[in-house]
Design a protein around this motif. Sequence first.
Motif, PDB file in Angstrom:
ATOM      1  N   ILE A 130     -20.075  -2.042   7.003  1.00 37.41           N
ATOM      2  CA  ILE A 130     -18.811  -1.863   7.683  1.00 37.41           C
ATOM      3  C   ILE A 130     -17.874  -1.180   6.691  1.00 37.41           C
ATOM      4  N   HIS A 131     -17.240  -0.113   7.146  1.00 42.83           N
ATOM      5  CA  HIS A 131     -16.315   0.646   6.305  1.00 42.83           C
ATOM      6  C   HIS A 131     -14.892   0.220   6.661  1.00 42.83           C
ATOM      7  N   LEU A 132     -14.147  -0.170   5.653  1.00 42.01           N
ATOM      8  CA  LEU A 132     -12.765  -0.576   5.888  1.00 42.01           C
ATOM      9  C   LEU A 132     -11.964   0.574   6.485  1.00 42.01           C
ATOM     10  N   ALA A 133     -12.208   1.786   6.027  1.00 37.84           N
ATOM     11  CA  ALA A 133     -11.467   2.951   6.518  1.00 37.84           C
ATOM     12  C   ALA A 133     -11.653   3.153   8.024  1.00 37.84           C
ATOM     13  N   ASP A 134     -12.776   2.686   8.557  1.00 37.73           N
ATOM     14  CA  ASP A 134     -13.045   2.834  10.000  1.00 37.73           C
ATOM     15  C   ASP A 134     -12.325   1.776  10.840  1.00 37.73           C
ATOM     16  N   GLN A 135     -11.635   0.843  10.214  1.00 44.56           N
ATOM     17  CA  GLN A 135     -10.993  -0.251  10.937  1.00 44.56           C
ATOM     18  C   GLN A 135      -9.544   0.039  11.304  1.00 44.56           C
ATOM     19  N   LYS A 136      -9.055   1.241  10.990  1.00 48.23           N
ATOM     20  CA  LYS A 136      -7.681   1.580  11.350  1.00 48.23           C
ATOM     21  C   LYS A 136      -7.526   1.431  12.864  1.00 48.23           C
ATOM     22  N   GLY A 137      -6.421   0.857  13.277  1.00 47.26           N
ATOM     23  CA  GLY A 137      -6.195   0.558  14.686  1.00 47.26           C
ATOM     24  C   GLY A 137      -6.509  -0.897  15.005  1.00 47.26           C
ATOM     25  N   LYS A 138      -7.068  -1.614  14.008  1.00 43.32           N
ATOM     26  CA  LYS A 138      -7.362  -3.037  14.159  1.00 43.32           C
ATOM     27  C   LYS A 138      -6.684  -3.802  13.031  1.00 43.32           C
ATOM     28  N   VAL A 139      -6.444  -5.065  13.273  1.00 34.74           N
ATOM     29  CA  VAL A 139      -5.940  -5.952  12.232  1.00 34.74           C
ATOM     30  C   VAL A 139      -7.160  -6.480  11.476  1.00 34.74           C
ATOM     31  N   VAL A 140      -7.093  -6.441  10.146  1.00 34.96           N
ATOM     32  CA  VAL A 140      -8.217  -6.892   9.322  1.00 34.96           C
ATOM     33  C   VAL A 140      -7.789  -8.133   8.541  1.00 34.96           C
ATOM     34  N   PHE A 141      -8.567  -9.197   8.691  1.00 35.73           N
ATOM     35  CA  PHE A 141      -8.408 -10.413   7.903  1.00 35.73           C
ATOM     36  C   PHE A 141      -9.516 -10.389   6.864  1.00 35.73           C
ATOM     37  N   VAL A 188       0.854  -1.179   0.000  1.00 32.48           N
ATOM     38  CA  VAL A 188       0.000   0.000   0.000  1.00 32.48           C
ATOM     39  C   VAL A 188       0.894   1.233   0.000  1.00 32.48           C
ATOM     40  N   SER A 189       0.317   2.323  -0.394  1.00 35.32           N
ATOM     41  CA  SER A 189       1.093   3.564  -0.369  1.00 35.32           C
ATOM     42  C   SER A 189       1.524   3.855   1.062  1.00 35.32           C
ATOM     43  N   THR A 190       2.501   4.697   1.212  1.00 35.70           N
ATOM     44  CA  THR A 190       2.993   4.992   2.558  1.00 35.70           C
ATOM     45  C   THR A 190       2.014   5.850   3.345  1.00 35.70           C
ATOM     46  N   ALA A 191       0.993   6.363   2.694  1.00 38.69           N
ATOM     47  CA  ALA A 191      -0.044   7.089   3.437  1.00 38.69           C
ATOM     48  C   ALA A 191      -0.753   6.070   4.328  1.00 38.69           C
ATOM     49  N   ASN A 192      -0.887   6.413   5.590  1.00 33.70           N
ATOM     50  CA  ASN A 192      -1.464   5.475   6.544  1.00 33.70           C
ATOM     51  C   ASN A 192      -2.978   5.592   6.606  1.00 33.70           C
ATOM     52  N   SER A 193      -3.632   5.396   5.467  1.00 34.86           N
ATOM     53  CA  SER A 193      -5.078   5.422   5.486  1.00 34.86           C
ATOM     54  C   SER A 193      -5.613   4.255   4.666  1.00 34.86           C
ATOM     55  N   ILE A 248      -4.265  -9.454   4.702  1.00 35.02           N
ATOM     56  CA  ILE A 248      -4.217  -9.057   6.104  1.00 35.02           C
ATOM     57  C   ILE A 248      -3.669  -7.644   6.147  1.00 35.02           C
ATOM     58  N   ILE A 249      -4.396  -6.784   6.845  1.00 28.17           N
ATOM     59  CA  ILE A 249      -4.024  -5.379   6.982  1.00 28.17           C
ATOM     60  C   ILE A 249      -3.699  -5.139   8.448  1.00 28.17           C
ATOM     61  N   ASP A 250      -2.557  -4.509   8.712  1.00 28.78           N
ATOM     62  CA  ASP A 250      -2.159  -4.290  10.107  1.00 28.78           C
ATOM     63  C   ASP A 250      -2.869  -3.078  10.704  1.00 28.78           C
ATOM     64  N   LYS A 251      -2.585  -2.807  11.964  1.00 29.24           N
ATOM     65  CA  LYS A 251      -3.246  -1.726  12.697  1.00 29.24           C
ATOM     66  C   LYS A 251      -2.959  -0.349  12.114  1.00 29.24           C
ATOM     67  N   ASN A 252      -1.871  -0.244  11.334  1.00 29.11           N
ATOM     68  CA  ASN A 252      -1.514   1.039  10.713  1.00 29.11           C
ATOM     69  C   ASN A 252      -2.135   1.205   9.330  1.00 29.11           C
ATOM     70  N   GLY A 253      -2.903   0.226   8.899  1.00 23.41           N
ATOM     71  CA  GLY A 253      -3.544   0.327   7.594  1.00 23.41           C
ATOM     72  C   GLY A 253      -2.678  -0.172   6.452  1.00 23.41           C
ATOM     73  N   GLN A 254      -1.619  -0.894   6.760  1.00 20.69           N
ATOM     74  CA  GLN A 254      -0.707  -1.403   5.738  1.00 20.69           C
ATOM     75  C   GLN A 254      -0.999  -2.879   5.446  1.00 20.69           C
ATOM     76  N   ILE A 255      -0.947  -3.253   4.170  1.00 20.71           N
ATOM     77  CA  ILE A 255      -1.086  -4.656   3.813  1.00 20.71           C
ATOM     78  C   ILE A 255       0.201  -5.367   4.219  1.00 20.71           C
ATOM     79  N   VAL A 256       0.062  -6.373   5.069  1.00 22.17           N
ATOM     80  CA  VAL A 256       1.225  -7.121   5.535  1.00 22.17           C
ATOM     81  C   VAL A 256       1.224  -8.554   5.012  1.00 22.17           C
ATOM     82  N   PHE A 257       0.121  -8.953   4.367  1.00 22.32           N
ATOM     83  CA  PHE A 257       0.043 -10.295   3.794  1.00 22.32           C
ATOM     84  C   PHE A 257      -1.007 -10.285   2.697  1.00 22.32           C
TER      85      PHE A 257
END
Length: 189
Positions: A68-79, A49-54, A158-167
């Motif tokens: 459910i809005h994906l943008a509202d899930q920042k701060g959580k890990v999303v599977f 993902v871009s380096t912008a943390n959104s 998988i998206i980490d708590k910072n909004g970055q794709i980690v997997f």
Amino acid sequence: MSRSRIFNGLFFVAVLMLIFSPSAKALVIEGLMKVGLFQPNISKNVSTVSTANSLPDVIFESPDGKQIHLADQKGKVVFLNFWATWCPPCIAEMPSINKLYGKLKDNGNVVFIIVDADHNFSKSLPFMAKHRYNMPLYKLASNVPPNLVSNSIPATTIIDKNGQIVFHQEGSADYGNPKVLEYLNKISK
């Protein structure tokens, strides 16, 4: 009738079942998962993902109409998993995803979004009920960026708590692998 003809006939029937029966294909793939194939490379960091943390504002809708809005899930890990009832590799990995969900459903820092890629709850809900899967089911209610899903399913991100794709995984994988649980617990703290 000779034994070889009987064997050849049974072999031919088995091959036809694998060609034409999604359930039979799924069963074979699931069996291969149990012997160690189709393991996700969870340690590989694919932060694409871009380096912008959104997170993108992708909207998912549950069968009861809740969004459910994906943008509202920042701060959580999303599977995030995209699948369909007609897809043998999708069917094969569902038991492992359900197992993973069962172990993490009480972790408030992890969100599971299981997306019916066909937008057809009339097929996916009975499928989930028949197999006693209790994962949260959604359909897309907006466009989705290509870095979250490709043209093939199953696809898991998988998206980490910072909004970055980690997997990101295209194709089936065994998410019941203890390394996946360990990884999600680690990045959700």
